[in-house]
Design a protein around this motif. Structure first.
Motif, mmCIF file in Angstrom:
data_model
loop_
_atom_site.group_PDB
_atom_site.id
_atom_site.type_symbol
_atom_site.label_atom_id
_atom_site.label_comp_id
_atom_site.label_asym_id
_atom_site.label_seq_id
_atom_site.Cartn_x
_atom_site.Cartn_y
_atom_site.Cartn_z
ATOM 1 N N ASP A 3 133.067 89.016 -35.422
ATOM 2 C CA ASP A 3 131.611 89.141 -35.494
ATOM 3 C C ASP A 3 130.975 87.764 -35.511
ATOM 4 N N PRO A 4 130.007 87.564 -34.628
ATOM 5 C CA PRO A 4 129.353 86.248 -34.575
ATOM 6 C C PRO A 4 128.453 86.040 -35.783
ATOM 7 N N SER A 5 128.403 84.800 -36.242
ATOM 8 C CA SER A 5 127.521 84.507 -37.367
ATOM 9 C C SER A 5 126.191 83.927 -36.900
ATOM 10 N N LYS A 6 126.167 83.394 -35.688
ATOM 11 C CA LYS A 6 124.924 82.777 -35.218
ATOM 12 C C LYS A 6 124.760 82.999 -33.722
ATOM 13 N N ILE A 7 123.705 83.732 -33.348
ATOM 14 C CA ILE A 7 123.357 83.950 -31.941
ATOM 15 C C ILE A 7 122.045 83.228 -31.683
ATOM 16 N N GLU A 8 122.007 82.442 -30.612
ATOM 17 C CA GLU A 8 120.781 81.748 -30.217
ATOM 18 C C GLU A 8 120.553 81.953 -28.730
ATOM 19 N N VAL A 9 119.284 82.063 -28.346
ATOM 20 C CA VAL A 9 118.906 82.132 -26.941
ATOM 21 C C VAL A 9 117.785 81.123 -26.743
ATOM 22 N N ASN A 10 118.032 80.151 -25.867
ATOM 23 C CA ASN A 10 117.047 79.095 -25.654
ATOM 24 C C ASN A 10 116.867 78.807 -24.174
ATOM 25 N N GLN A 11 115.659 78.329 -23.852
ATOM 26 C CA GLN A 11 115.406 77.896 -22.483
ATOM 27 C C GLN A 11 116.281 76.682 -22.193
ATOM 28 N N VAL A 12 116.847 76.648 -21.002
ATOM 29 C CA VAL A 12 117.729 75.561 -20.597
ATOM 30 C C VAL A 12 116.925 74.277 -20.449
ATOM 31 N N ASN A 13 117.465 73.199 -21.021
ATOM 32 C CA ASN A 13 116.761 71.924 -20.905
ATOM 33 C C ASN A 13 117.688 70.755 -20.592
#
Length: 146
Positions: A3-13
């Motif tokens: 189980d993941p503890s941290k999911i992030e979704v961000n615009q590519v930069n």
């Protein structure tokens, strides 16, 4: 994958993040689903790309672009080992939040397996089932907010 503890979704930069996006999409669309590589990469230069990470590791990708109809959400892909943790929902949430204020007409072409995911965010089927890159889809549209 545990189980993941941290999911992030961000615009590519950065170029490195963009490479991760393209690698994920190649694995999911070209290798796993058999999409022609030339179709998978079209419109890359006209799109705003997003990278999803699980515990800091690249795990998913998506993008949007402005078309003559409105804003099209596209290329939602999650690596096989990262599926089942809600990454798709996080990506839809992030991309919708990032759309410009003038994004009144928002649509996508949903693979059959993903129709229910997009429906949770208010998207509705618009028209008959069709085939795109050898895969069955529905066009889905998100009604504008009142």
């Amino acid at each position: 994958m545990p189980d993941p503890s941290k999911i992030e979704v961000n615009q590519v930069n950065s170029p490195a993040q963009l490479e991760d996006v393209f690698a994920i999409r190649h694995e999911v669309f070209v290798l796993e689903q058999g999409c022609p590589p030339e179709l998978e990469i079209e419109f890359n230069e006209h799109s705003i790309h997003f990278l999803a990470t699980v515990d800091g590791q690249a795990a998913g990708a998506c993008r949007y672009r402005k078309t003559d109809k409105g804003y099209k959400l596209e290329r939602f892909a999650v690596l096989k080992r990262c599926r089942g943790f809600g990454l798709g929902q996080q990506m839809v949430r992030a991309i919708l939040a990032a759309l410009p204020a003038d994004a009144e007409y928002v649509y996508l072409h949903a693979q059959l397996d993903a129709v229910s995911l997009y429906a949770r965010f208010g998207f509705e089927k618009d028209g008959p089932e069709f085939e795109e890159a050898g895969i069955r889809h529905y066009k889905m549209v998100r009604p504008p907010a009142p």
